[in-house]
Design an enzyme around this catalytic site. Sequence first.
Site, short mmCIF file in Angstrom:
data_model
loop_
_atom_site.label_atom_id
_atom_site.label_comp_id
_atom_site.label_asym_id
_atom_site.label_seq_id
_atom_site.Cartn_x
_atom_site.Cartn_y
_atom_site.Cartn_z
N GLU A 79 5.61 1.74 -0.34
CA GLU A 79 6.22 1.05 1.13
C GLU A 79 6.61 1.95 2.23
O GLU A 79 6.31 1.50 3.55
CB GLU A 79 7.32 0.24 0.67
CG GLU A 79 7.11 -1.03 -0.38
CD GLU A 79 7.17 -0.34 -1.70
OE1 GLU A 79 7.21 0.83 -1.99
OE2 GLU A 79 7.03 -1.21 -2.69
N GLY A 328 3.99 14.21 -6.25
CA GLY A 328 3.19 14.77 -4.82
C GLY A 328 2.08 15.64 -4.84
O GLY A 328 1.79 16.20 -3.71
N PRO A 354 -5.60 1.56 -3.62
CA PRO A 354 -7.29 2.36 -3.58
C PRO A 354 -7.70 3.20 -2.16
O PRO A 354 -8.64 3.98 -1.98
CB PRO A 354 -8.13 1.05 -3.72
CG PRO A 354 -7.31 0.15 -2.91
CD PRO A 354 -5.75 0.35 -3.14
#
Length: 447
Positions: A79, A328, A354
């Site tokens: 988000e 990360g 995706p």
Amino acid sequence: MTSLKSSAPPLLFHLYRGVTALLAPFAFRKVAGKLAAHGVTPVRQRERLGYASQPRPTPMSSDDSSAPLLWFHGASVGESLAALSLIDKLAPRLPRAEFLLTSGTASSAEMMAKRMPARCRHQFAPLDSSTAVQRFLRHWQPDAALFVESELWPVTLDAAKHAGVRLALVNARLSDRSVERWKSKPATAAFVMQKFDILLSQNPQMGQTLIELGADAARVHPSGNLKAGSAPLPVDKQALDDLRSALGTRPAWIASSTHQGEEETVIAAHKALLAEFPALCLLLAPRHPERAEEITTLIRKAGLSMARRSEGQPLTADTQIYLADTLGEVGTWYALSPIVFLGGSLAPIGGHNPFEVAQAGAAVITGPGYSNFAETFPPLIAAGGAVEVTDASTLAKAVQNWLQDPTALTKARAAAHDVVTTQAAALEGVVDLLIDHLALAPAAADN
């Protein structure tokens, strides 16, 4: 702009506000412990109680529309990245605006520290209790607040609205379970939905759901998925070069963001593929690296050799599975191979992003459970940029087809990239909608 009148607060809201006030000390103890476990300092932990660790950018007056402070909230990494993509689009149109980004997890804070643009700062979000929220609002005095995806915090929204903050729900996506929960409380759902000046849904179906929950239909706009406009993931060139050198001419495929119950399927598919491609290497990157021990046990039970990245074990000619149990580095993995299976789609999770895969130039394999990206996967599959699988056998077959037919793989990669590019271009209108409905200063007024 005239605001929609909100209904009177229902009894359930008053009860919720009272309970959250009572439970706030206990909730803080829990979230602070999680943050501390990830190395977050006590000062920053107190941001969850609304105590700011940074000054508000000047000027302090919220009446100065030439320098608005826009508050974005995204619960976790995904988000927050969607919020960053929107900030990147708004910043050139609002050259005097400042941006505040809040989230709830240590991993999102770490990601934001690396990727935040100029004029942006990060804080942990206040708990949804009156004292914490009021403290937060008094310090930051945002002109507008944009909540990403499914963050509907009643106390926060009500307090912000009473403080004159203009509110938006962007990239709106509620799970079926969440929708049913809100529908069982229709008065409270309508009370919350009517706080928003604008609601941008990922697709028309979700837009209709928001209206059924009580949102004003005139303020609901299907806008596509903001994640389509996210910047490409960073790539560690040295790590990529090292892995490419270690692989040499060996083929490889990626299984990314897998969840519990999916690794068994992935490992079984890889074991089947090894019968035809004995040099094939699988790079397995679980969604939650802390599950590495559990996954290591599964790999060993399958009788396959492995190396574990978090322990510095090298990828050698004998390594059949490289367990990328770190955070990360996903962008580096996507750059390593053009064949990527996205997890969270065989388990009942809702799928994962995706766009990041396609931006890296890879083709996508997914399970049927991609409800979080219901507006994206159907056209992606229809265009040939993604393939849907259901089990180890179909997963192995999908990987095999692309390994055996480089021309088909090239076409799939191009198709995936084209679909994502098209969806990203469609997001340009989102900026205009937000500037209009949130009464933000247009670019012309800033010059």
